[in-house]
Design a protein around this motif. Structure first.
Motif, PDB file in Angstrom:
ATOM      1  N   UNK A   1      11.813  -4.773-103.114  1.00  9.86           N
ATOM      2  CA  UNK A   1      12.940  -5.632-103.471  1.00  9.86           C
ATOM      3  C   UNK A   1      14.147  -5.041-102.766  1.00  9.86           C
ATOM      4  N   UNK A   2      14.770  -5.812-101.892  1.00  9.43           N
ATOM      5  CA  UNK A   2      15.875  -5.272-101.103  1.00  9.43           C
ATOM      6  C   UNK A   2      17.145  -6.075-101.338  1.00  9.43           C
ATOM      7  N   UNK A   3      18.269  -5.392-101.166  1.00 10.27           N
ATOM      8  CA  UNK A   3      19.567  -6.051-101.232  1.00 10.27           C
ATOM      9  C   UNK A   3      20.515  -5.307-100.303  1.00 10.27           C
ATOM     10  N   UNK A   4      21.332  -6.086 -99.596  1.00 11.57           N
ATOM     11  CA  UNK A   4      22.302  -5.492 -98.675  1.00 11.57           C
ATOM     12  C   UNK A   4      23.681  -6.028 -99.017  1.00 11.57           C
ATOM     13  N   UNK A   5      24.643  -5.139 -99.015  1.00 11.77           N
ATOM     14  CA  UNK A   5      26.030  -5.497 -99.286  1.00 11.77           C
ATOM     15  C   UNK A   5      26.917  -4.542 -98.503  1.00 11.77           C
ATOM     16  N   UNK A   6      28.222  -4.649 -98.715  1.00 12.49           N
ATOM     17  CA  UNK A   6      29.142  -3.760 -98.007  1.00 12.49           C
ATOM     18  C   UNK A   6      28.931  -2.306 -98.401  1.00 12.49           C
ATOM     19  N   UNK A   7      28.324  -2.095 -99.567  1.00 17.62           N
ATOM     20  CA  UNK A   7      28.054  -0.723-100.001  1.00 17.62           C
ATOM     21  C   UNK A   7      26.818  -0.132 -99.340  1.00 17.62           C
ATOM     22  N   UNK A   8      26.001  -0.960 -98.664  1.00 15.39           N
ATOM     23  CA  UNK A   8      24.824  -0.452 -97.977  1.00 15.39           C
ATOM     24  C   UNK A   8      23.583  -1.246 -98.301  1.00 15.39           C
ATOM     25  N   UNK A   9      22.441  -0.630 -98.112  1.00 18.98           N
ATOM     26  CA  UNK A   9      21.142  -1.247 -98.305  1.00 18.98           C
ATOM     27  C   UNK A   9      20.425  -0.548 -99.451  1.00 18.98           C
ATOM     28  N   UNK A  10      19.847  -1.333-100.356  1.00 21.69           N
ATOM     29  CA  UNK A  10      19.067  -0.778-101.467  1.00 21.69           C
ATOM     30  C   UNK A  10      17.647  -1.316-101.371  1.00 21.69           C
ATOM     31  N   UNK A  11      16.674  -0.418-101.468  1.00 21.56           N
ATOM     32  CA  UNK A  11      15.263  -0.767-101.518  1.00 21.56           C
ATOM     33  C   UNK A  11      14.739  -0.313-102.868  1.00 21.56           C
ATOM     34  N   UNK A  12      14.168  -1.248-103.633  1.00 22.80           N
ATOM     35  CA  UNK A  12      13.674  -0.923-104.964  1.00 22.80           C
ATOM     36  C   UNK A  12      12.200  -1.287-105.088  1.00 22.80           C
ATOM     37  N   UNK A  13      11.472  -0.490-105.840  1.00 26.52           N
ATOM     38  CA  UNK A  13      10.058  -0.717-106.143  1.00 26.52           C
ATOM     39  C   UNK A  13       9.204  -0.847-104.880  1.00 26.52           C
ATOM     40  N   UNK A  14       9.428   0.057-103.922  1.00 25.92           N
ATOM     41  CA  UNK A  14       8.637   0.076-102.693  1.00 25.92           C
ATOM     42  C   UNK A  14       7.351   0.869-102.932  1.00 25.92           C
ATOM     43  N   UNK A  15       6.198   0.384-102.457  1.00 25.67           N
ATOM     44  CA  UNK A  15       4.964   1.152-102.609  1.00 25.67           C
ATOM     45  C   UNK A  15       5.020   2.432-101.778  1.00 25.67           C
ATOM     46  N   UNK A  16       4.451   3.511-102.294  1.00 25.60           N
ATOM     47  CA  UNK A  16       4.482   4.800-101.587  1.00 25.60           C
ATOM     48  C   UNK A  16       3.851   4.707-100.198  1.00 25.60           C
ATOM     49  N   UNK A  17       2.911   3.786-100.012  1.00 24.15           N
ATOM     50  CA  UNK A  17       2.270   3.625 -98.711  1.00 24.15           C
ATOM     51  C   UNK A  17       3.211   3.134 -97.626  1.00 24.15           C
ATOM     52  N   UNK A  18       4.361   2.610 -98.015  1.00 22.51           N
ATOM     53  CA  UNK A  18       5.304   2.113 -97.016  1.00 22.51           C
ATOM     54  C   UNK A  18       6.316   3.168 -96.577  1.00 22.51           C
ATOM     55  N   UNK A  19       6.185   4.381 -97.073  1.00 23.91           N
ATOM     56  CA  UNK A  19       7.083   5.459 -96.623  1.00 23.91           C
ATOM     57  C   UNK A  19       6.863   5.723 -95.142  1.00 23.91           C
ATOM     58  N   UNK A  20       7.904   6.143 -94.472  1.00 25.88           N
ATOM     59  CA  UNK A  20       7.784   6.454 -93.046  1.00 25.88           C
ATOM     60  C   UNK A  20       8.138   5.277 -92.164  1.00 25.88           C
ATOM     61  N   UNK A  21       8.625   4.217 -92.768  1.00 19.80           N
ATOM     62  CA  UNK A  21       9.043   3.062 -91.982  1.00 19.80           C
ATOM     63  C   UNK A  21      10.361   3.336 -91.278  1.00 19.80           C
ATOM     64  N   UNK A  22      10.788   2.391 -90.483  1.00 15.59           N
ATOM     65  CA  UNK A  22      12.058   2.556 -89.776  1.00 15.59           C
ATOM     66  C   UNK A  22      12.984   1.390 -90.100  1.00 15.59           C
ATOM     67  N   UNK A  23      14.275   1.674 -90.078  1.00  8.97           N
ATOM     68  CA  UNK A  23      15.294   0.659 -90.324  1.00  8.97           C
ATOM     69  C   UNK A  23      16.180   0.595 -89.096  1.00  8.97           C
ATOM     70  N   UNK A  24      16.318  -0.605 -88.545  1.00  6.75           N
ATOM     71  CA  UNK A  24      17.154  -0.816 -87.373  1.00  6.75           C
ATOM     72  C   UNK A  24      18.249  -1.809 -87.742  1.00  6.75           C
ATOM     73  N   UNK A  25      19.489  -1.478 -87.394  1.00  5.39           N
ATOM     74  CA  UNK A  25      20.626  -2.345 -87.706  1.00  5.39           C
ATOM     75  C   UNK A  25      21.334  -2.686 -86.404  1.00  5.39           C
ATOM     76  N   UNK A  26      21.553  -3.973 -86.170  1.00  2.29           N
ATOM     77  CA  UNK A  26      22.270  -4.442 -84.987  1.00  2.29           C
ATOM     78  C   UNK A  26      23.419  -5.331 -85.430  1.00  2.29           C
ATOM     79  N   UNK A  27      24.544  -5.114 -84.831  1.00  7.35           N
ATOM     80  CA  UNK A  27      25.703  -5.947 -85.140  1.00  7.35           C
ATOM     81  C   UNK A  27      25.557  -7.274 -84.399  1.00  7.35           C
ATOM     82  N   UNK A  28      25.766  -8.397 -85.089  1.00  3.50           N
ATOM     83  CA  UNK A  28      25.561  -9.705 -84.473  1.00  3.50           C
ATOM     84  C   UNK A  28      26.803 -10.594 -84.532  1.00  3.50           C
ATOM     85  N   UNK A  29      27.927 -10.078 -84.983  1.00  3.67           N
ATOM     86  CA  UNK A  29      29.142 -10.899 -85.044  1.00  3.67           C
ATOM     87  C   UNK A  29      29.843 -10.929 -83.689  1.00  3.67           C
ATOM     88  N   UNK A  30      30.827 -11.812 -83.479  1.00 10.91           N
ATOM     89  CA  UNK A  30      31.510 -11.928 -82.177  1.00 10.91           C
ATOM     90  C   UNK A  30      32.174 -10.640 -81.708  1.00 10.91           C
TER      91      UNK A  30
END
Length: 124
Positions: A43-72
């Motif tokens: 369960x994920x949520x993103x806001x100005x305070x950042x990104x929160x990931x909740x109730x992630x299965x332990x098997x998904x550890x080690x993933x990567x997060x990529x953020x790209x700015x897309x505004x003008x």
């Protein structure tokens, strides 16, 4: 007496031989599995305070997060610096699920609180 013995022996022979033939022949073949075994996503949520990931299965550890700015502003070169993701909190490796909280920061480590971003979460 010999007749009783012969009848008993014959009955015993038939009883044992029928149990030997009662076993079904073993079928040979190939079992194919197509698809995947999946578990619920985080369960994920993103806001100005950042990104929160909740109730992630332990098997998904080690993933990567990529953020790209897309505004003008990102296209104009004013905000061309790369966005980084900084881990702020992790609930740990105990248990079946985990929670994590991230902040978006610029190259200098200052938190980003405005803008439009594309967040890609890749999980193993």
């Amino acid at each position: 007496m010999n007749v009783k013995f012969a009848v008993t022996a014959f009955g015993l022979l038939l009883g044992l031989s029928s149990s030997c033939f009662a076993a079904a022949p073993v079928a040979q073949g190939v079992i194919r599995f197509t698809g995947s075994i999946v578990e619920t996503n985080c369960a994920s949520s993103a806001a100005s305070s950042g990104l929160k990931l909740r109730q992630c299965p332990q098997g998904s550890r080690g993933g990567s997060i990529d953020v790209q700015r897309v505004d003008p502003m990102a296209r104009s070169g004013l905000a061309s610096s790369r966005v980084k993701v900084k881990l702020l909190a992790d609930s740990g490796t105990q248990g079946r699920y985990y929670d994590q909280r991230y902040a978006f920061v610029d190259q200098a480590g200052k938190p980003l609180v405005s803008g439009t971003y594309l967040i890609t979460l890749s999980v193993p």
